[in-house]
Design a protein around this motif. Structure first.
Motif, short mmCIF file in Angstrom:
data_model
loop_
_atom_site.label_atom_id
_atom_site.label_comp_id
_atom_site.label_asym_id
_atom_site.label_seq_id
_atom_site.Cartn_x
_atom_site.Cartn_y
_atom_site.Cartn_z
N GLN A 58 0.95 -1.08 0.15
CA GLN A 58 -0.23 0.03 0.04
C GLN A 58 0.75 1.35 -0.19
OE1 GLN A 58 -3.47 0.08 -0.19
NE2 GLN A 58 -2.87 2.11 -0.90
N ASP A 59 2.07 1.21 0.76
CA ASP A 59 2.95 2.43 0.45
C ASP A 59 3.52 2.51 -0.68
OD1 ASP A 59 2.51 2.62 3.34
OD2 ASP A 59 4.41 1.57 4.05
N ALA A 60 3.65 1.61 -1.37
CA ALA A 60 4.16 1.75 -2.91
C ALA A 60 2.90 2.21 -3.77
CB ALA A 60 4.76 0.59 -3.55
N ILE A 61 2.04 1.78 -3.43
CA ILE A 61 0.58 2.22 -4.16
C ILE A 61 0.34 3.71 -3.99
CG2 ILE A 61 -1.90 2.11 -4.42
CD1 ILE A 61 -1.59 -0.77 -3.97
N LEU A 81 -5.55 -3.81 0.30
CA LEU A 81 -5.07 -2.56 -0.77
C LEU A 81 -6.42 -1.91 -1.32
CD1 LEU A 81 -2.33 -4.87 -2.43
CD2 LEU A 81 -2.18 -3.47 -0.35
N SER A 82 -6.17 -0.71 -1.64
CA SER A 82 -7.02 0.31 -1.98
C SER A 82 -6.13 1.02 -3.24
CB SER A 82 -7.41 1.28 -1.37
OG SER A 82 -8.45 2.39 -1.72
N ILE A 83 -6.80 0.77 -4.44
CA ILE A 83 -5.99 1.25 -5.72
C ILE A 83 -7.21 2.42 -6.31
CG2 ILE A 83 -5.15 0.81 -7.91
CD1 ILE A 83 -4.41 -2.03 -6.83
N ASN A 84 -6.59 3.56 -6.22
CA ASN A 84 -7.32 4.65 -7.14
C ASN A 84 -6.51 5.46 -8.01
OD1 ASN A 84 -5.73 6.03 -5.31
ND2 ASN A 84 -7.02 6.92 -4.12
N LYS A 109 -9.25 -3.59 -3.44
CA LYS A 109 -10.37 -2.86 -3.88
C LYS A 109 -9.81 -1.70 -5.12
CE LYS A 109 -14.25 0.20 -2.63
NZ LYS A 109 -14.98 0.82 -1.60
N ILE A 110 -10.30 -1.83 -6.15
CA ILE A 110 -10.08 -0.83 -7.41
C ILE A 110 -11.22 -0.09 -7.74
CG2 ILE A 110 -9.34 -0.98 -9.75
CD1 ILE A 110 -8.38 -4.06 -9.17
N GLN A 111 -10.65 1.11 -7.56
CA GLN A 111 -11.67 2.27 -7.99
C GLN A 111 -10.63 3.16 -9.11
OE1 GLN A 111 -12.66 3.35 -3.86
NE2 GLN A 111 -14.72 3.43 -4.66
N ALA A 112 -10.58 2.54 -10.05
CA ALA A 112 -9.49 3.53 -11.26
C ALA A 112 -9.65 2.57 -12.44
CB ALA A 112 -8.32 3.41 -10.69
N ILE A 129 -10.84 -9.63 -4.88
CA ILE A 129 -10.53 -8.45 -5.74
C ILE A 129 -12.03 -7.90 -6.08
CG2 ILE A 129 -9.50 -7.51 -7.95
CD1 ILE A 129 -7.65 -9.71 -7.99
N TYR A 130 -12.15 -6.66 -5.58
CA TYR A 130 -13.24 -5.93 -5.92
C TYR A 130 -13.22 -4.72 -6.72
CZ TYR A 130 -17.75 -3.85 -4.61
OH TYR A 130 -19.14 -3.24 -4.78
N LEU A 131 -13.60 -4.64 -7.83
CA LEU A 131 -13.61 -3.51 -8.85
C LEU A 131 -14.98 -2.83 -8.98
CD1 LEU A 131 -12.41 -6.29 -10.76
CD2 LEU A 131 -11.23 -4.40 -11.47
N THR A 132 -14.77 -1.60 -8.53
CA THR A 132 -16.10 -0.65 -8.45
C THR A 132 -15.68 0.35 -9.61
OG1 THR A 132 -15.39 0.63 -6.96
CG2 THR A 132 -16.56 -1.20 -6.30
N TYR A 133 -16.85 0.53 -10.52
CA TYR A 133 -16.84 1.85 -11.49
C TYR A 133 -15.57 1.67 -12.31
CZ TYR A 133 -20.86 3.02 -9.09
OH TYR A 133 -22.25 2.80 -8.48
N SER A 134 -14.76 0.50 -12.64
CA SER A 134 -13.51 0.50 -13.28
C SER A 134 -13.66 0.03 -14.67
CB SER A 134 -12.47 -0.36 -12.42
OG SER A 134 -12.61 0.07 -11.26
#
Length: 525
Positions: A58-61, A81-84, A109-112, A129-134
């Protein structure tokens, strides 16, 4: 004369504009990375050493920019992890690069848009893995196991989910909701309540998957129309499919539809296509061209190589090994090649899917860099690995010592117990551990960890019996130890359906008081 001169100048300017305009890229309102040809990206590292290296993913993200690549070295990362942002997240190998939780949240969780997740084991989350509005995402070559749900999608589109192993998740393997134009292909989706559950999702393509051991293999509901489903293999599901909507369940003739293990029709003309349609329960859909034999997909590219890429200090007689898997679970022939001249180093035959193949490359020269690759062949298709490099030091390699296994030697079924493995390597190489629990399940290779350090893991024996746990260690060059052993006795207890007890146990993990009361009621005696 001056007016004529200006006129010529204007003509020249117009001509230059006409020549240059076609060379200018046109952006069409898409977030696809290919529409940004001049972007600059960097690579960040997790679990290694040196510049741009982080301890936590997460720090790298958080420190990455759009289009950056994050490379994660082997290890077990306890993170959510949260990926935006638009990034690529790559594990060194999916067998040894693990992101895990304790069922408290979604693992990733991916929001991008334009996110790629590749080569991880993702486990013990609410949703793996959870993808929202991606959109324009790629989820590939991952192992997604032991979550409440494997992959969840909400209002997402134009993505790829391919070559993943999605097993032992409680509810759905893949759950698209209000999602469209997704390619779901060449995945192994096994052992959950539903393999794929389409809810209000349209125009998706689902092909070349192995779907087995579910209540429903695929279910389509709530106006999930215009989906294309073909060349999938359905095995040992309580019900292979249910469709209350309107979808296409074949790819016409002669390409064919799906393989159904409960199809009872004949193939009089021998073209490999059933003579009568397969009726899809739930509505009026049919697979008009059911396959008589399972559909074959190429093996996955061999991975989890040893020696590791750019490894140094490799002995002159090097043990080369790779992990191999096939989406149809076919046995494979594996050939190892010298990449410098494409000559054959050696071959091994009839290697089971989800196992390791190895050969010895003998009489190598000291202080020399070697390159190699492998090709897997399942009898019909081939797939080639990446090319890897290592440097020979001329040293000899010594077998690791057998592991010592410590932990409970008796217990009760359906209770999770903790076991610790410890051993050393005479050459102080890092070690990975493989555990056979004696109940028909194995851990796969865990690690690597430092020689002499302990590896702690957990296991649940589901039924009464006397089990012999055995474990072995492997050094960084693929040389394995002898087995270490521990015998465990599990007495009989109250019988509860496995899938429900597994769900109950996860709720009890979150609520300790309930766990205490439940254990007093059900697990006494």
């Amino acid at each position: 004369m001056k007016r004529l001169k200006n006129r010529y100048i204007n003509i020249i300017i117009i001509y230059i504009i006409i020549i240059l305009v076609p060379l200018t890229p046109v952006t069409q309102g898409t977030d696809d990375a290919t529409s940004h040809p001049l972007f600059l990206s960097q690579t960040l590292y997790v679990g290694g050493a040196g510049p741009n290296n982080y301890t936590k993913i997460q720090d790298a993200i958080d420190n990455a920019n759009d289009y950056d690549i994050i490379f994660v070295y082997r290890g077990i990362y306890q993170e959510y992890l949260s990926i935006n942002k638009q990034i690529t997240l790559i594990g060194e190998t999916r067998e040894h690069t693990t992101i895990q939780g304790n069922y408290a949240n979604n693992i990733i969780k991916i929001q991008a848009n334009n996110v790629k997740i590749m080569r991880f084991t993702i486990q013990k989350g609410k949703i793996g893995i959870y993808l929202t509005y991606s959109s324009f995402f790629t989820i590939t070559e991952n192992t997604i196991i032991d979550n409440w749900e494997g992959i969840g999608l909400l209002s997402s589109s134009q993505g790829i989910i391919s070559s993943n192993i999605i097993k032992n998740n409680d509810f759905e393997g893949i759950n698209p909701v209000n999602t469209s134009q997704i390619q779901i292909s060449a995945n192994i989706i096994q052992t959950s309540l539903e393999g794929i559950f389409l809810h209000s999702s349209t125009a998706n393509t689902i092909h070349g998957n192995t779907i087995k051991d579910h209540i429903y293999g695929i279910e389509a509901t709530q106006s999930s129309n215009s989906n294309n489903l073909y060349h999938n293999n359905f095995y040992v599901n309580d019900q292979n499919a249910k469709d209350t909507c309107t979808n296409n369940w074949d790819d016409n003739y002669p390409s064919g539809g799906n393989y159904w293990d409960d199809y009872t029709g004949s193939d009089i003309n021998g073209d490999g296509i059933g003579d009568t349609p397969y009726n899809i329960p739930g509505g009026t859909n049919k697979d008009y061209y059911p396959l008589m034999e399972h559909w074959n997909e190429p093996p996955y590219a061999p991975s989890n190589q040893n020696p590791r890429n750019h490894e140094t200090g490799v002995p002159t007689n090097a043990v080369l090994s790779v992990y191999v898997a096939d989406p149809m679970e076919d046995a494979m022939d594996i050939t190892f090649y010298d990449a410098s001249d494409h000559s054959v180093i050696g071959s091994v035959y009839d290697i089971p899917s989800f196992s390791t193949a190895s050969v010895i490359w003998e009489n190598l020269l000291n202080n020399t860099v070697y390159s190699w690759y492998t090709i897997a062949y399942d009898g019909e298709y081939t797939n080639q690995s990446e090319t890897w490099f290592f440097t020979v030091s001329g040293s000899t390699n010594t077998q690791p010592n057998p592991p010592t296994i410590t932990g409970p030697s008796e217990g009760k079924p359906k209770i999770e117990y903790t076991y610790t493995l410890t051993t050393t390597d005479p050459d102080t190489d890092n070690l990975s551990y493989y555990i056979d629990w004696g109940d028909g399940t194995q851990s796969g290779w865990l690690g690597p960890i430092v020689s002499g350090d302990s590896l702690t893991t957990t296991h649940t024996f589901m039924t009464k019996g006397i089990y012999t746990i055995k474990a072995k260690a492997k050094d960084t060059y693929g040389l394995e130890s002898d087995w270490g052993f521990l015998e465990v006795t599990i007495p009989k207890t109250m019988t509860i359906q496995p899938i429900f007890i597994k769900i109950i146990e996860k709720f009890l993990f979150v609520f300790p008081l309930l766990r205490h009361l439940f254990s007093q009621s059900f697990f006494s005696g």
